[in-house]
Write an enzyme that holds these catalytic residues in place. Sequence first.
Site, PDB file in Angstrom:
ATOM      1  N   ASP A  97     -59.448 -78.105   8.610  1.00 46.61           N
ATOM      2  CA  ASP A  97     -60.494 -77.688   9.399  1.00 46.61           C
ATOM      3  C   ASP A  97     -61.770 -78.371   9.007  1.00 46.61           C
ATOM      4  O   ASP A  97     -61.999 -78.149   7.775  1.00 46.61           O
ATOM      5  CB  ASP A  97     -60.372 -76.094   9.603  1.00 46.61           C
ATOM      6  CG  ASP A  97     -60.418 -75.817  11.074  1.00 46.61           C
ATOM      7  OD1 ASP A  97     -61.149 -76.170  11.882  1.00 46.61           O
ATOM      8  OD2 ASP A  97     -59.490 -74.923  11.330  1.00 46.61           O
ATOM      9  N   ASP A 185     -63.895 -78.087  14.469  1.00 46.21           N
ATOM     10  CA  ASP A 185     -64.483 -77.034  15.044  1.00 46.21           C
ATOM     11  C   ASP A 185     -65.533 -77.157  16.304  1.00 46.21           C
ATOM     12  O   ASP A 185     -66.465 -78.024  15.648  1.00 46.21           O
ATOM     13  CB  ASP A 185     -64.647 -75.984  14.012  1.00 46.21           C
ATOM     14  CG  ASP A 185     -64.777 -74.574  14.606  1.00 46.21           C
ATOM     15  OD1 ASP A 185     -63.993 -74.021  15.178  1.00 46.21           O
ATOM     16  OD2 ASP A 185     -65.988 -74.059  14.359  1.00 46.21           O
ATOM     17  N   GLU A 236     -61.795 -79.737  18.752  1.00 38.74           N
ATOM     18  CA  GLU A 236     -61.776 -78.626  19.687  1.00 38.74           C
ATOM     19  C   GLU A 236     -62.956 -78.838  20.574  1.00 38.74           C
ATOM     20  O   GLU A 236     -64.193 -78.654  20.042  1.00 38.74           O
ATOM     21  CB  GLU A 236     -61.877 -77.421  18.721  1.00 38.74           C
ATOM     22  CG  GLU A 236     -61.808 -75.944  19.727  1.00 38.74           C
ATOM     23  CD  GLU A 236     -62.591 -74.929  18.929  1.00 38.74           C
ATOM     24  OE1 GLU A 236     -61.991 -73.784  19.165  1.00 38.74           O
ATOM     25  OE2 GLU A 236     -63.450 -74.948  17.965  1.00 38.74           O
ATOM     26  N   HIS A 309     -55.489 -69.516  16.484  1.00 34.86           N
ATOM     27  CA  HIS A 309     -55.998 -68.177  15.779  1.00 34.86           C
ATOM     28  C   HIS A 309     -57.003 -67.627  16.539  1.00 34.86           C
ATOM     29  O   HIS A 309     -57.240 -66.464  16.363  1.00 34.86           O
ATOM     30  CB  HIS A 309     -56.639 -68.737  14.277  1.00 34.86           C
ATOM     31  CG  HIS A 309     -57.858 -69.690  14.729  1.00 34.86           C
ATOM     32  ND1 HIS A 309     -57.546 -71.053  14.918  1.00 34.86           N
ATOM     33  CD2 HIS A 309     -59.058 -69.614  14.742  1.00 34.86           C
ATOM     34  CE1 HIS A 309     -58.615 -71.795  15.357  1.00 34.86           C
ATOM     35  NE2 HIS A 309     -59.598 -70.871  15.069  1.00 34.86           N
ATOM     36  N   ASP A 310     -57.340 -68.243  17.752  1.00 33.92           N
ATOM     37  CA  ASP A 310     -58.396 -67.816  18.610  1.00 33.92           C
ATOM     38  C   ASP A 310     -57.559 -67.136  20.112  1.00 33.92           C
ATOM     39  O   ASP A 310     -58.103 -66.562  21.031  1.00 33.92           O
ATOM     40  CB  ASP A 310     -59.316 -68.694  18.980  1.00 33.92           C
ATOM     41  CG  ASP A 310     -60.448 -69.024  18.003  1.00 33.92           C
ATOM     42  OD1 ASP A 310     -60.547 -68.174  17.345  1.00 33.92           O
ATOM     43  OD2 ASP A 310     -61.096 -69.890  18.101  1.00 33.92           O
TER      44      ASP A 310
END
Length: 531
Positions: A97, A185, A236, A309-310
């Site tokens: 990440d 991210d 993302e 994860h979100d």
Amino acid sequence: MSDWWKMACVYQIYPRSFMDSDGDGIGDIQGIIQKLDYLKTLGIDIIWLSPIYDSPNDDNGYDIRNYYKIMQEFGTMEDFNYLLNEIHKRGLKLMMDLVVNHTSDEHEWFQKYEDFYYWREKPNNWKSVFSGPAWEYDEERRQYYLHIFSKKQPDLNWENPKLRQSVYEMMRWWLDKGVDGFRMDVINFISKDPALPDGPDGDGSPYFMNGPRIHEFLREMNQEVLSNYDCITVGEMPGASPEDAKTYTNPENRELNMIFTFEHMDLDGGPNGKWDLKKLNLVDLKENLEKWQHALHQVGWNSLYWNNHDQPRIVSRFGDDGDYRVESAKMLATCLHMMQGTPYIYQGEEIGMTNVAFKSLEKYQDIETLNMYKEKIAEGWSHDQIMKAIHTKGRDNARTPMQWSNEENGGFTTGDPWIDVNPNYEKINANEALQDSNSIFYYYQSLIDLRKRYNIITKGDFKLIHREHPDVFAYERSSEGEKLVVYCNFSENVHTFALPDGEILIHNYDQLESCEQLNLRPWEAVVFYQT
């Protein structure tokens, strides 16, 4: 450079919740190492690791204090080096990440380099994504700094060339170590309108989402770093349209391999956003995914996902996590994995893990959820109304520990888990799945295998059929004389269609109910292959 990532399947690990090796209740690197053979058995190609860098953990590791150090509770750099070696030994790859829109306010850059961040005497009216204003006053400097997320996550100023070079140097360091790419991210937030104007009703997104210099920054990053390595990149990108994605992912532009879109995951939110609960309209979902399939075909590349994860658990969200949990989990997997793009599996998805409904707010850990609760109470929402929204959409649904066995705490830890395990671990766990040849796990294994054996899944075009049908998502994929016909029933209702020609490639029931016509049973999925 080859595009090996087009035929690959990615598995996301949220380290804090994956496997705890030392009994402190927090997943760690040694725990991941213990489970690598499980992932190899599943058949995935790439492991995406959510952040493991040193962090004060205000936002579960997405607030990074030191990019060159491992978070103490996860282990050491020696542990990481061993993990990377063990991953490569099994023929797998590792995607890290990359969080470079912001750092922690405890990062040394924040202490030493004022011009690496956004400071203003007078703030604008932007609101934070995590509620409240997007500016925090610093007593020492007598100025405000910008934080689009938590106040402990100050935004980096990408207008500063020194900051950009510091980021590129860090990226090269990890790639030289042997990691195989980055998930980036909120990467389309890094370019802000330098004027930082007020936003409509405090919404600053028109001035930082896909901002004025975003393509310039990504091309520079590609030229300086990415083009020198055979790596995978996914950005993302909240608020990115298919037209934006074409630019970001077209290989000629030398930016990124693919992006994560949010559009299809926002369809069950009402006009007031994700907490404003609304039933999914399947026709909307079909048309949205069709739009993305068409837009990027032979131009760029799609990433395919339901969970991360979100996001809450898909089997609870778009499926049936009760009587038809197994059937609907397999159906949802079929629908996604037969499309064009790189599929992503989030830990526990492959065994059909579900949302959790903790009765008490104290059981929840997520900063977004806790901030939202305060905000909604102030707006006059009832406690029960808010809890229903949390049970449906809260991010902690994805963060409850991985359910490995029917032992205490699902076999995740011998200690007290950092967040409670979903009580259904006694029935839903990896051990049970591995012992049942008809489990969701082995179904995912088959889907991953089909992608490697049939080029049509990677290359074929996409055609939606039965567009207006309220319960059935059906489509065709075609390439060089081959065709796939995919039927997915998103309901408990039975629906009848003409029986397509061809052999059955994969099916989530044992056999068809009729050989004369296609009678789709509740949550049934079937794929036909024609030549």
